[in-house]
Design an enzyme around this catalytic site. Structure first.
Site, PDB file in Angstrom:
ATOM      1  N   ASP A   1       0.868  -1.169   0.000  1.00  0.00           N
ATOM      2  CA  ASP A   1       0.000   0.000   0.000  1.00  0.00           C
ATOM      3  C   ASP A   1       0.909   1.224   0.000  1.00  0.00           C
ATOM      4  O   ASP A   1       2.097   1.126   0.314  1.00  0.00           O
ATOM      5  CB  ASP A   1      -0.893  -0.025   1.246  1.00  0.00           C
ATOM      6  CG  ASP A   1      -1.831   1.162   1.295  1.00  0.00           C
ATOM      7  OD1 ASP A   1      -2.317   1.572   0.231  1.00  0.00           O
ATOM      8  OD2 ASP A   1      -2.069   1.679   2.394  1.00  0.00           O
TER       9      ASP A   1
ATOM     10  N   ASP B   1      -1.750  -1.147   5.841  1.00  0.00           N
ATOM     11  CA  ASP B   1      -2.066  -0.732   7.209  1.00  0.00           C
ATOM     12  C   ASP B   1      -3.515  -0.351   7.466  1.00  0.00           C
ATOM     13  O   ASP B   1      -3.938  -0.285   8.601  1.00  0.00           O
ATOM     14  CB  ASP B   1      -1.195   0.467   7.598  1.00  0.00           C
ATOM     15  CG  ASP B   1      -1.550   1.714   6.814  1.00  0.00           C
ATOM     16  OD1 ASP B   1      -2.018   1.572   5.678  1.00  0.00           O
ATOM     17  OD2 ASP B   1      -1.370   2.823   7.328  1.00  0.00           O
TER      18      ASP B   1
ATOM     19  N   ASP C   1      -7.028  -2.379   3.121  1.00  0.00           N
ATOM     20  CA  ASP C   1      -6.067  -3.451   2.910  1.00  0.00           C
ATOM     21  C   ASP C   1      -6.502  -4.790   3.496  1.00  0.00           C
ATOM     22  O   ASP C   1      -5.839  -5.792   3.277  1.00  0.00           O
ATOM     23  CB  ASP C   1      -4.706  -3.068   3.525  1.00  0.00           C
ATOM     24  CG  ASP C   1      -4.170  -1.759   2.973  1.00  0.00           C
ATOM     25  OD1 ASP C   1      -4.458  -1.474   1.802  1.00  0.00           O
ATOM     26  OD2 ASP C   1      -3.491  -1.026   3.701  1.00  0.00           O
TER      27      ASP C   1
END
Length: 1291
Positions: free
Chosen positions: A595, A998, A1002
């Site tokens: 990410d 995080d 996700d």
């Protein structure tokens, strides 16, 4: 229906349509992926890797407008082309009644399920249901009697076999019965996991429509008296904490987790709640509102553990050794097994206790029941109840609810991992119509009003009603217990997807081969003992003893040694793991996906400055890095040639257009809004609003707006006329109305009025691309696109601002103003520039991964140009290479025949062929002096946006989509579901994929990945196997290093234990030739003092500090593993054969005495083979202890080196000068000094031969074997699909 034991059983064949709904094309679980279900049982030990059930609260709402996934599912879908489900003969009678993955996940992840067909038809009559091909059974008295006889006559062995193979039990005991009359059913999911489940029956006396809501969006259909009969009894099936009820009309069990009341259409009507009778009925249907995990008793856990095949084998071995008078050895193994079982029990109880504490929540809650408010236990809540959320004793929501009145700020981090609190507002009738509990995701409009179970209440406020002191913030219960979002999360932890990692599958195959070898030895020994005329009891015991030697009891434990040491090392580095088997998988990662925000870059964005449009020049001014330069507070500091109205508008936008809330004197809300507001230095006072009640005029509503005030020194508007009454009026901006940020529109806005003014202003902020549709074209400077591209290409986040003035703004006009009217005909005023800095460790870690030949990919929800910039800065994309971005030249993401154009982001002259994704030759007139020239075209990558990804998955050719997956380095504007799907697609072409992220977006990808690493401290980090408390990507190489080390350690330990078995098997086989055997204390010394500490400390070696370019093999049956192992076994057998032949020729040779009742251990053959094998056990560990490039050198493993030295010292002491007591204890015989030296030289020579062969000969021999195999078979080497695709594109 009376019978013994389980009285009856329903064993149904799913319909053809139902069965097919389980399989979905193009998923990463192909036919090969489905095969492991028959091979691996050990994989069930994972704590959590199951599919994410229910919709994540806020993560998906931003992308709800995009098409859903067409053909894949991260969790469980797979497809089989060869099977023809039309053929009834393919469904044997012993097959499962309900073949489904895990019904709750099916219901919540996709509307199609295999219990209930959600097609367009609204009615299914019993005749149609009865015509469906089914196989029904009930228990037979004769069959049950046969079962009991088998269990008794085999002394319980039959019970164990039926326990391990429940299909056999069903085949013997079951016979056909109608589904409506069954008392138990069998459920089997696609992985072959089979459960026999009781059906509970309770008195009911209500109509069918009380229990089932059907049809589109789960709304109750119109039933006539024939379709809505009264159910005298309710048949309930609780499977994996999901409740199914039998539908008498449809003749099937249907889940109740998507039920919603047909009366939930009017918010005023539902406020009255339900009465006590209705509550009692609904509690019978849905159960209590508790997420209560059943705790097995210690006795049940002990039975489950003791009846595991491994421990049954242990118990049989203990019995065998006791009969053979190996009392000391049997006692020691018993103690070790007891400690192992006890440890497992304690860990299991502790884990379940912790999970139960996390999941279970009960409190007293104030509920409106039968028109009166009363306190009840939260476990008594049912769908339709109305309760008060402003009760000070309520810290978190006990169920999934809809907010009816008041407002709330909640922390949903437990579910999403996103720590930013979320505001909730009361639901309206229009939004209530959108509620669909059977849908894949909660509608984004509904999510704004949904209070999810387990989320913490940051603040709950009553509606601000001056006329009614009794006003309270109310919520409507819509889902309870395990049907809630939290319940789904807990279920997915309890029932994970089985892991099909190759190593564990191969290890059990290898054990089967070893057991086959033991069987051959058993037969040979049996024949030899009969020839020697030994007693029958000794023949049986000796022959069976061979099996315990070839399959050593400690073998399964050694498979986890490396993993356990790796876990402890990771824990010291603040990396925690809840799925230990994923450690080994980490050693096989091919691609690592990241990410962006909060993972590669810092969590927060800092305001770099503001670029304001200067009027009347209509051009951008210089960067204003603070409010003093943006809007000077004194006339002296202002430029008289500049019109500051635009500056004022952008400052007022930053001060008022945000979603911040104040709790306990602190701002909470979106980090971007917080940074933007802090930049202004203004003060903010949160207000409250009460809309008019039904029957009131809008003017009767009271308003206490939120107010923004400037800092000291800027209280007055310098543009007011000096002599006007307003010149000394302090600036107070009241926010009269707020239009929240909507992902589809990509903007937010407010209507603001200065205190005392008759007019007002609209301030809008949002994505620059969204401004063109709502601003007047002439308000854009000519260099709008150029300046925007300048900042986005450099990785800055750009927010655009616009405004318009509204004359004569009264309360009525403001209330009736729609969003479209407010956000139209605006004047663009400027850009707010945010910078998102890379974390300090990011670039170095990415470089380390790329040097190790690991592919890195960025997957983010951010703007594609910003993502490309960050990817280049971090090293995910080569800064000097072309990056191609596809866009739609024809059509859009919903157009099947759309056409894409792939252009270089820095020079659109360069393009990719849309059919091959290879670079096209540049036009002749291109400027080759540009840095992105044709010479660098071979080193290119692609950046794909979410809508293009969606289109390619849905409509593009399979070939182009796979090529896109291979060259795609950046995936931007990806929804949470698309992130997970991207991981699946990478896995489908052979990648072992990891994901590090995080936030809420996700969760799905973390679970879909082979290795998911969460950087979130929130409880939702249980959605990933690994959680790092160090919030940067430095955890990624650590996990990979430890994974590689653990994988190599597992192989080394397994090879060592196999070699140990082969050495002992060889020794015993030579001794069996003359009816001899090893002694009790000899076995003890070998197994407990040599093998156990060596095997343990062998796994102590840490990972090598540098990541190698190659990855360790994960196949236990590969030639690279088996060729050296078989070679080592051959050397050991040859060494012992030499010693056995030579000792028989010595003048002092003491032959074994043939005793037909007992084995004789006191002879020269025994002493020679025992002493020689001791050296073999020790030195083989040195040979098989692998060092670089995956583990540190053996010399750095001090416990292992010390163990080796001590073991060699004791063995040499026994060989050369043992004390008399040790001489007697070990049953040694005298031998000459010369022969003692001969044993030592033979052991040393064999060690040298083994070591050199392991390093030099066997690897080459393995290569020759591989080439020979390919030549003989005529097949090409099987290579990973992504490598084939990549090579095809590079040629």
């Amino acid at each position: 229906m009376s019978s013994v034991g389980r009285p009856s059983h329903d064993y149904r064949r799913p319909s053809q349509e139902s069965r097919r709904s389980l399989y979905r094309r193009s998923s990463n679980f192909s036919e090969s992926g489905a095969s492991f279900v028959n091979d691996v049982e050990m994989a069930q030990d994972e704590m959590f890797s199951g599919p994410m059930s229910e919709s994540v609260p806020t993560g998906t709402s931003a992308f709800a407008h995009r098409r859903g996934r067409s053909d894949s599912n991260a969790s469980f879908a797979y497809f089989e082309d060869e099977r023809d489900y039309d053929s009834e003969e393919e469904w044997p009678e012993e097959e499962a009644v309900i073949d489904e993955e895990d019904e709750q996940e099916r219901r919540e992840l996709h509307p199609d399920d295999i219990f209930e067909d959600n097609d367009n038809s609204t009615e299914v009559d019993s005749e149609e249901a009865s015509q469906r091909p089914t196989r029904r059974f009930k228990s037979s008295l004769i069959g049950f009697a046969v079962y009991i006889c088998i269990c008794v006559l085999t002394a319980g062995l039959g019970y164990l076999i039926f326990r391990w193979l429940p299909k056999w039990y069903v085949r013997i005991v079951g016979r056909s019965t109608p589904l409506a009359k069954c008392d138990w059913v069998v459920v089997e999911n696609q992985w072959g996991e089979m459960v026999i489940q009781d059906v509970k029956k309770v008195e009911f006396g209500q109509v069918v429509s009380t229990v089932f809501s059907t049809g589109a969006k789960g709304k109750l259909q119109e039933f006539d008296e024939y379709d809505d009969p009264i159910m005298d009894e309710l048949c309930i099936l609780d499977y994996r904490y999901i409740r199914f009820c039998f539908h008498p009309v449809k003749d099937k069990f249907m889940p109740g987790n998507s039920w919603q009341d047909s009366a939930w259409t009017d918010t005023t009507a539902v406020r009255s709640g339900i009465d006590s009778d209705e509550q009692e009925i609904r509690q019978r249907i849905f159960g209590g509102n508790v997420i209560d995990i059943e705790q097995k008793t210690t006795g049940q856990l002990l039975m489950d553990e003791a009846f595991h095949p491994f421990y049954v084998f242990q118990i049989a071995s203990l019995f065998l050794w006791s009969v053979d008078e190996y009392y000391y050895y049997a006692a020691c193994i018993f103690v070790i097994s007891l400690v192992s079982i006890t440890t497992t029990l304690v860990e299991t109880k502790a884990t379940m206790k912790r999970l139960r504490e996390i999941s279970r929540f009960e409190c007293d809650i104030r509920v409106l029941r039968s028109g009166f408010w009363r306190y009840v236990d939260s476990g008594e809540l049912v769908p339709g109840d109305v309760y008060e959320i402003t009760d000070p004793n309520l810290g978190q929501f006990p169920c999934d609810s809809l907010l009816l009145s008041g407002d709330a700020i909640v922390n949903e981090s437990m579910l999403t991992g996103e720590s930013v609190p979320v505001s909730k507002s009361p639901i309206t009738d229009e939004t209530l119509e959108l509620l669909d509990l059977a849908a894949l995701n909660i509608h984004p409009e509904v999510a704004k009003h949904m209070l999810f179970s387990g989320t913490k209440i940051v603040r709950a406020r009553r509606p601000q009603d001056d006329k009614n002191d009794e006003a309270a913030a109310l919520a409507l219960v819509v889902r309870t217990g395990f049907n809630t979002t939290k319940g789904a999360l807990v279920r997915s932890m309890l029932f994970p997807k089985p892991s099909g990692f190759k190593f564990y599958r191969d290890s059990f195959r290898y054990i089967s081969v070893m057991a086959g070898i033991a069987g051959i030895g058993f037969i040979a020994s049996f024949v030899n003992f009969i020839r020697l005329g030994l007693a029958w009891h000794l023949i049986v015991v000796r022959a069976l003893d061979l099996i315990t030697i070839v399959v050593p009891p400690a073998l399964p434990a050694t498979l986890t040694i490396g993993t356990n040491f790796a876990l402890s090392r990771l824990k010291k580095k603040q990396i925690f793991c809840i799925s230990p088997q994923r450690v080994n998988v980490g050693g096989k990662i091919d691609v690592m996906c990241f990410d962006k925000t909060g993972t590669l870059t810092e969590e927060g964005l800092d305001v770099l400055g503001v670029r304001v449009v200067q009027r009347p020049l209509n051009r951008f001014g210089e960067m204003s890095s603070d409010t003093n330069s943006l809007l000077p507070g004194s006339s002296i500091d202002r430029d008289p040639t500049v019109d500051y109205n635009a500056n004022k508008a952008i400052l007022y936008t930053m001060a008022t257009c945000h979603s911040l809330r104040i709790v306990d004197g602190e701002f909470i809300g979106d980090p971007l809004d917080l940074k933007m507001f802090e930049y202004t230095g203004w003060q903010y006072e949160e207000g409250s609003e009460r809309t008019a009640a039904p029957g009131e005029d809008d003017e009767d509503a009271s308003l206490s707006p939120s107010v923004a005030r400037p800092p000291p020194g800027m209280e007055f508007d310098l543009d007011e006329e000096r002599d006007s009454p307003n010149s000394r009026r302090a600036i107070e901006l009241g926010v009269l109305k707020q239009f929240e940020f909507v992902a589809q529109l990509r903007r937010a806005s407010v209507i603001v009025r200065q205190f005392g003014d008759k007019s007002g202003d609209v301030y809008v902020k949002g994505a620059p691309e969204a401004m063109k549709d709502i601003c007047r074209p002439e308000s854009f400077p000519p260099d709008y696109e150029d300046l925007l591209a300048h900042y986005t290409h450099r990785g800055f986040r750009v927010i655009a601002c616009a405004t318009k003035h509204i004359f004569k703004l009264n309360w009525l006009k403001m209330q009736k103003m729609k969003r479209d009217e407010a956000e139209s005909n605006l004047e663009f005023v400027g850009f707010i520039i945010f910078e998102n800095k890379l974390k300090d460790t990011t670039a170095g870690i990415i470089e380390e991964l790329k040097e190790a030949n690991l592919r890195t990919v960025m997957c983010t929800g951010d703007n594609i140009l910003t993502a490309i910039s960050v990817a280049r800065e971090s090293g995910v994309i080569d800064p000097t290479a072309h990056c191609f971005v596809p866009h739609f030249a024809e059509g859009n993401a919903q157009t099947p025949l759309a056409r894409l154009v792939w252009e270089s982001v820095n020079n659109p002259v360069y393009q990719l062929d849309e059919n091959t994704l290879k670079p096209l030759p540049p036009p002749p007139d291109h400027d080759s002096s540009l840095p992105y020239d044709v010479s660098n075209l071979r080193n290119y990558s692609a950046a794909i946006s979410g809508d293009v990804f969606r289109w390619m998955v849905d409509f593009a050719s399979e070939k182009v989509m796979r090529e896109m997956l291979v060259i795609g380095q950046v995936f931007a504007r990806m929804s949470p579901d698309e992130k997970a799907e991207m991981i699946e697609k990478l896995q489908s072409i052979g990648y072992c994929a990891g994901f590090c992220g995080d936030g809420a977006n996700d969760c799905g990808a973390l679970k879909a990945a082979d290795v998911g690493i969460s950087l979130s401290e929130a409880e939702a980090s249980v959605a990933a196997p690994f959680t790092s408390r160090v919030f940067d990507i430095s955890c990624v190489p650590e996990v990979i290093r430890e994974g590689r080390a653990a994988l190599v350690t597992s192989f080394s330990c397994f090879k060592y234990m196999s070699l140990y078995s082969a050495i002992q098997f060889t020794s015993v086989s030579f001794l069996y030739a003359s009816a001899s055997n090893l002694g009790d204390f000899q076995f003890l010394y070998i197994d407990l003092l040599l093998i156990l500490p060596i095997a343990i400390f062998m796994g102590w070696t840490g990972p090598y500090p540098e990541l190698a370019k190659k990855r360790p093999t994960a196949s236990l049956v590969s030639r690279k593993i088996l060729t050296p192992l078989l070679g080592q076994i051959a050397i050991c057998i040859l060494t012992q054969a030499i010693a056995w032949v030579v000792v028989r020729q010595q003048p002092w040779y003491k032959p074994p005495v043939l005793d037909k009742e007992h084995s004789n251990s006191n002879n020269s053959e025994n002493s020679t083979l025992f002493l020689l094998s001791c050296y073999q056990y020790i030195l083989s560990a040195v040979v098989l202890s692998v060092g670089p490039p995956f583990r540190e050198s053996m010399a750095r493993n001090l416990p292992f080196v010390a163990t080796m030295m001590v073991a060699l010292g004791i063995s040499s002491y026994m060989l050369f000068d043992p004390a008399p007591w040790l001489y007697e204890l070990m049953e040694l015989t005298w031998m000459s000094e010369y022969f003692r030296i001969f044993i030592l030289v033979l052991a040393t020579g064999a060690f040298a031969c083994s070591y050199l062969s392991e390093k030099l000969l066997f690897p080459r021999l393995a290569g020759i074997v591989g080439r020979l195999k390919l030549r003989l078979s005529g097949k090409q080497k099987v290579r990973k699909e992504y490598k084939v695709i990549l090579e095809g594109m590079r040629t």
